[in-house]
Write a protein that holds these residues in place. Structure first.
Motif, mmCIF file in Angstrom:
data_model
loop_
_atom_site.group_PDB
_atom_site.id
_atom_site.type_symbol
_atom_site.label_atom_id
_atom_site.label_comp_id
_atom_site.label_asym_id
_atom_site.label_seq_id
_atom_site.Cartn_x
_atom_site.Cartn_y
_atom_site.Cartn_z
ATOM 1 N N ILE A 1 -10.718 7.482 1.393
ATOM 2 C CA ILE A 1 -11.773 6.672 0.524
ATOM 3 C C ILE A 1 -12.819 7.438 -0.082
ATOM 4 C CG2 ILE A 1 -13.475 4.757 0.670
ATOM 5 C CD1 ILE A 1 -11.870 3.551 2.904
ATOM 6 N N ILE A 2 -13.188 8.517 0.415
ATOM 7 C CA ILE A 2 -14.138 9.227 -0.138
ATOM 8 C C ILE A 2 -13.587 10.342 -1.254
ATOM 9 C CG2 ILE A 2 -15.768 11.286 0.187
ATOM 10 C CD1 ILE A 2 -16.527 10.000 3.028
ATOM 11 N N SER A 3 -12.501 10.805 -0.813
ATOM 12 C CA SER A 3 -11.684 11.473 -1.598
ATOM 13 C C SER A 3 -11.219 10.841 -2.858
ATOM 14 C CB SER A 3 -10.408 12.258 -0.911
ATOM 15 O OG SER A 3 -10.934 12.953 0.111
ATOM 16 N N VAL A 4 -10.793 9.641 -2.812
ATOM 17 C CA VAL A 4 -10.322 8.921 -3.999
ATOM 18 C C VAL A 4 -11.335 8.554 -4.944
ATOM 19 C CG1 VAL A 4 -9.042 6.854 -4.436
ATOM 20 C CG2 VAL A 4 -8.132 8.149 -2.770
ATOM 21 N N ALA A 5 -12.737 8.249 -4.080
ATOM 22 C CA ALA A 5 -13.616 7.822 -4.972
ATOM 23 C C ALA A 5 -14.133 9.179 -5.991
ATOM 24 C CB ALA A 5 -14.797 7.236 -4.197
ATOM 25 N N ILE B 1 -4.687 10.163 -7.593
ATOM 26 C CA ILE B 1 -5.318 8.881 -7.388
ATOM 27 C C ILE B 1 -4.683 7.631 -7.388
ATOM 28 C CG2 ILE B 1 -7.746 9.686 -7.946
ATOM 29 C CD1 ILE B 1 -7.501 8.103 -10.514
ATOM 30 N N LEU B 2 -3.405 7.632 -8.131
ATOM 31 C CA LEU B 2 -2.615 6.458 -8.136
ATOM 32 C C LEU B 2 -1.948 5.829 -6.996
ATOM 33 C CD1 LEU B 2 -1.859 4.965 -10.633
ATOM 34 C CD2 LEU B 2 0.453 6.357 -10.826
ATOM 35 N N PRO B 3 -1.541 6.822 -6.107
ATOM 36 C CA PRO B 3 -0.932 6.256 -4.822
ATOM 37 C C PRO B 3 -2.064 5.230 -3.905
ATOM 38 C CG PRO B 3 -0.324 8.443 -4.787
ATOM 39 C CD PRO B 3 -1.346 8.054 -6.046
ATOM 40 N N PHE B 4 -2.926 5.607 -3.955
ATOM 41 C CA PHE B 4 -3.971 4.802 -3.310
ATOM 42 C C PHE B 4 -4.306 3.314 -3.907
ATOM 43 C CE2 PHE B 4 -8.318 2.985 -2.816
ATOM 44 C CZ PHE B 4 -8.635 3.342 -1.354
ATOM 45 N N TYR B 5 -4.280 3.237 -5.229
ATOM 46 C CA TYR B 5 -4.370 2.035 -5.916
ATOM 47 C C TYR B 5 -3.045 1.306 -6.207
ATOM 48 C CZ TYR B 5 -8.946 3.882 -7.371
ATOM 49 O OH TYR B 5 -10.214 4.573 -7.213
ATOM 50 N N LEU B 6 -2.083 1.946 -6.008
ATOM 51 C CA LEU B 6 -0.672 1.240 -5.970
ATOM 52 C C LEU B 6 -0.402 0.319 -4.858
ATOM 53 C CD1 LEU B 6 1.966 3.801 -7.667
ATOM 54 C CD2 LEU B 6 0.990 1.659 -8.604
ATOM 55 N N MET B 7 -0.978 0.932 -3.565
ATOM 56 C CA MET B 7 -0.764 0.092 -2.293
ATOM 57 C C MET B 7 -1.255 -1.414 -2.447
ATOM 58 S SD MET B 7 -2.872 2.065 0.433
ATOM 59 C CE MET B 7 -4.750 2.166 0.436
ATOM 60 N N PHE B 8 -2.366 -1.455 -3.180
ATOM 61 C CA PHE B 8 -2.926 -2.881 -3.547
ATOM 62 C C PHE B 8 -2.071 -3.900 -4.210
ATOM 63 C CE2 PHE B 8 -6.571 -0.141 -2.974
ATOM 64 C CZ PHE B 8 -7.131 -0.648 -1.558
ATOM 65 N N PHE B 9 -1.128 -3.261 -4.915
ATOM 66 C CA PHE B 9 -0.260 -4.071 -5.837
ATOM 67 C C PHE B 9 1.056 -4.014 -5.492
ATOM 68 C CE2 PHE B 9 -3.925 -2.415 -8.278
ATOM 69 C CZ PHE B 9 -4.528 -3.504 -8.694
ATOM 70 N N ILE B 10 1.446 -2.678 -4.771
ATOM 71 C CA ILE B 10 2.825 -2.651 -4.450
ATOM 72 C C ILE B 10 3.144 -2.592 -3.029
ATOM 73 C CG2 ILE B 10 4.992 -1.554 -4.884
ATOM 74 C CD1 ILE B 10 4.115 -0.815 -7.580
ATOM 75 N N ASN B 11 3.977 -3.143 -2.221
ATOM 76 C CA ASN B 11 4.203 -2.757 -0.842
ATOM 77 C C ASN B 11 5.053 -1.635 -0.595
ATOM 78 O OD1 ASN B 11 4.152 -3.311 1.882
ATOM 79 N ND2 ASN B 11 5.962 -4.620 1.882
ATOM 80 N N ARG C 1 5.642 6.107 4.820
ATOM 81 C CA ARG C 1 6.020 7.656 4.559
ATOM 82 C C ARG C 1 5.904 7.996 3.207
ATOM 83 N NH1 ARG C 1 11.082 6.839 8.351
ATOM 84 N NH2 ARG C 1 10.883 4.805 6.948
ATOM 85 N N PHE C 2 6.334 6.940 2.342
ATOM 86 C CA PHE C 2 6.660 7.318 1.057
ATOM 87 C C PHE C 2 5.345 7.446 0.470
ATOM 88 C CE2 PHE C 2 6.893 5.639 -3.475
ATOM 89 C CZ PHE C 2 7.724 6.578 -3.859
ATOM 90 N N LEU C 3 4.225 6.748 0.662
ATOM 91 C CA LEU C 3 2.831 6.907 0.382
ATOM 92 C C LEU C 3 2.134 8.000 0.659
ATOM 93 C CD1 LEU C 3 0.734 5.498 -1.088
ATOM 94 C CD2 LEU C 3 -0.335 4.615 1.157
ATOM 95 N N ARG C 4 2.543 8.527 1.782
ATOM 96 C CA ARG C 4 2.116 10.069 2.348
ATOM 97 C C ARG C 4 2.631 11.327 1.305
ATOM 98 N NH1 ARG C 4 3.269 8.657 7.863
ATOM 99 N NH2 ARG C 4 1.381 7.947 9.059
ATOM 100 N N ALA C 5 4.003 10.647 1.122
ATOM 101 C CA ALA C 5 4.536 11.782 0.275
ATOM 102 C C ALA C 5 4.105 11.917 -0.905
ATOM 103 C CB ALA C 5 6.197 11.710 0.206
ATOM 104 N N LEU C 6 3.625 10.675 -1.535
ATOM 105 C CA LEU C 6 2.879 10.728 -3.039
ATOM 106 C C LEU C 6 1.609 11.505 -2.798
ATOM 107 C CD1 LEU C 6 4.106 7.120 -4.501
ATOM 108 C CD2 LEU C 6 4.899 9.533 -5.033
ATOM 109 N N ARG C 7 0.824 11.245 -1.943
ATOM 110 C CA ARG C 7 -0.358 11.686 -1.705
ATOM 111 C C ARG C 7 -0.358 13.063 -1.566
ATOM 112 N NH1 ARG C 7 -2.055 8.705 3.518
ATOM 113 N NH2 ARG C 7 -3.716 10.165 3.481
#
Length: 316
Positions: free
Chosen positions: A61-65, A111-121, A125-131
């Motif tokens: 959260i802090i990093s993305v902010a 920063i995109l992966p963090f915000y994508l998870m609010f709109f896309i399920n 593991r895929f999210l970690r790879a994107l981060r």
């Protein structure tokens, strides 16, 4: 408001009077990126992720902010960047142009992966790879990486030609080993696409050993491909090494030219020294290199001011 924007532009780009503040900001952001990468790697271990779940959430959260504030601030101040100083476009068009620049796209990916998870399920593991793509943000602060990217850019045509030759050799090697080995080892060389795994491992001189020819002719053919692969791998490596060295030479020459210009009046003022230090940081040169460049220019300037025969000072 414009004055604040210009100060922020200098800090973010590490230029002008705020070069030292920019260096401190870069150090903080590099540390934050490093913490992120370590946290993402450790979070992939289930036991660690469960034991420190809240810590990882807060780091995210802090990093993305911070990265989000940095991203939009960079877009806002982009109109004051040196590269757009003589642009005739409107501030809006300049900001749009900056948003599609390579470094701005890297900042967006961070920063995109963090915000994508609010709109896309998304799968975790895929999210970690994107981060993990946040590691590319280090490109902005690593002069060595910028040199490498510039080398790729300048040698793109030569590299494409080299990879085209390697692709041709790969297909020929796959076809050849398929014809020689597919009857003996149908499970490993049953098709040309299957044979490409062996060809790729051999051409890149990796040689995993899980798929190898067993017939005498196949072994001979494999030996020829192995010897040939040494030259194939050396082509792009040599191109990049040569271009990398050339980029460093150009940067040293550019710094020497600025030192020469600063010494036209016979001395380097405090403002000129500050500009040279800013240039040194932007070019990624060491203090030892820049001191040597200044010393050489001073010696050359001194020789021009005195007669080489009698040693008397010349009047210009």
């Amino acid at each position: 408001m414009r004055a604040i924007r210009q100060v922020l532009a200098e800090i973010l780009e590490g230029s002008g009077k705020n070069v030292n503040k920019g260096r401190w900001l870069d150090a903080v952001l590099v540390l934050l990126i490093s913490i992120n990468i370590i946290a993402i790697v450790l979070e992939s271990v289930s036991s660690i992720a469960q034991a420190h779940k809240q810590l990882f959430i807060w780091i995210e959260i802090i990093s993305v902010a911070i990265f989000t504030i940095e991203y939009f601030t960079r877009i806002w101040v982009s109109v004051d960047l040196e590269q757009y100083e003589h642009a005739t476009d409107s501030p809006f068009k300049i900001r749009i142009k900056y948003m599609f620049s390579p470094l701005a796209l890297i900042d967006l990916i961070a920063i995109l992966p963090f915000y994508l998870m609010f709109f896309i399920n998304l799968d975790l593991r895929f999210l970690r790879a994107l981060r993990l793509l946040r590691i590319f943000k280090l490109t902005r602060y690593s002069r060595a990486m910028q040199l490498l990217l510039q080398s790729f850019k300048e040698e793109s045509n030569s590299l494409l030609a080299a990879f085209f030759i390697m692709a041709v050799v790969l297909i020929m090697a796959s076809c050849g080993i398929y014809l020689l080995e597919h009857d003996i080892q149908p499970d490993k060389f049953g098709s040309i696409p299957a044979a490409m795994w062996w060809a790729m491992a051999t051409l890149t001189t990796v040689g995993y050993g899980d798929v190898v020819p067993i017939t005498p002719v196949g072994k001979f053919f494999g030996g020829v491909i192995t010897v040939l692969s040494m030259g194939m791998v050396a082509i792009p490596t040599g191109l990049l090494a040569s271009s990398f060295s050339e980029q460093i030479r150009k940067r040293r020459a550019l710094f020497a030219d600025h030192v020469h210009a600063a010494l036209e009046d016979g001395k380097i003022t405090k403002d000129e020294l500050m500009k040279l230090e800013e240039l040194r940081l932007n070019l990624g040169l060491s203090k030892l290199e820049t001191k040597a460049a200044i010393r050489n220019e001073l010696n050359a300037n001194s020789q021009l001011n005195y007669c080489p025969h009698c040693g008397e000072k010349l009047n210009h």
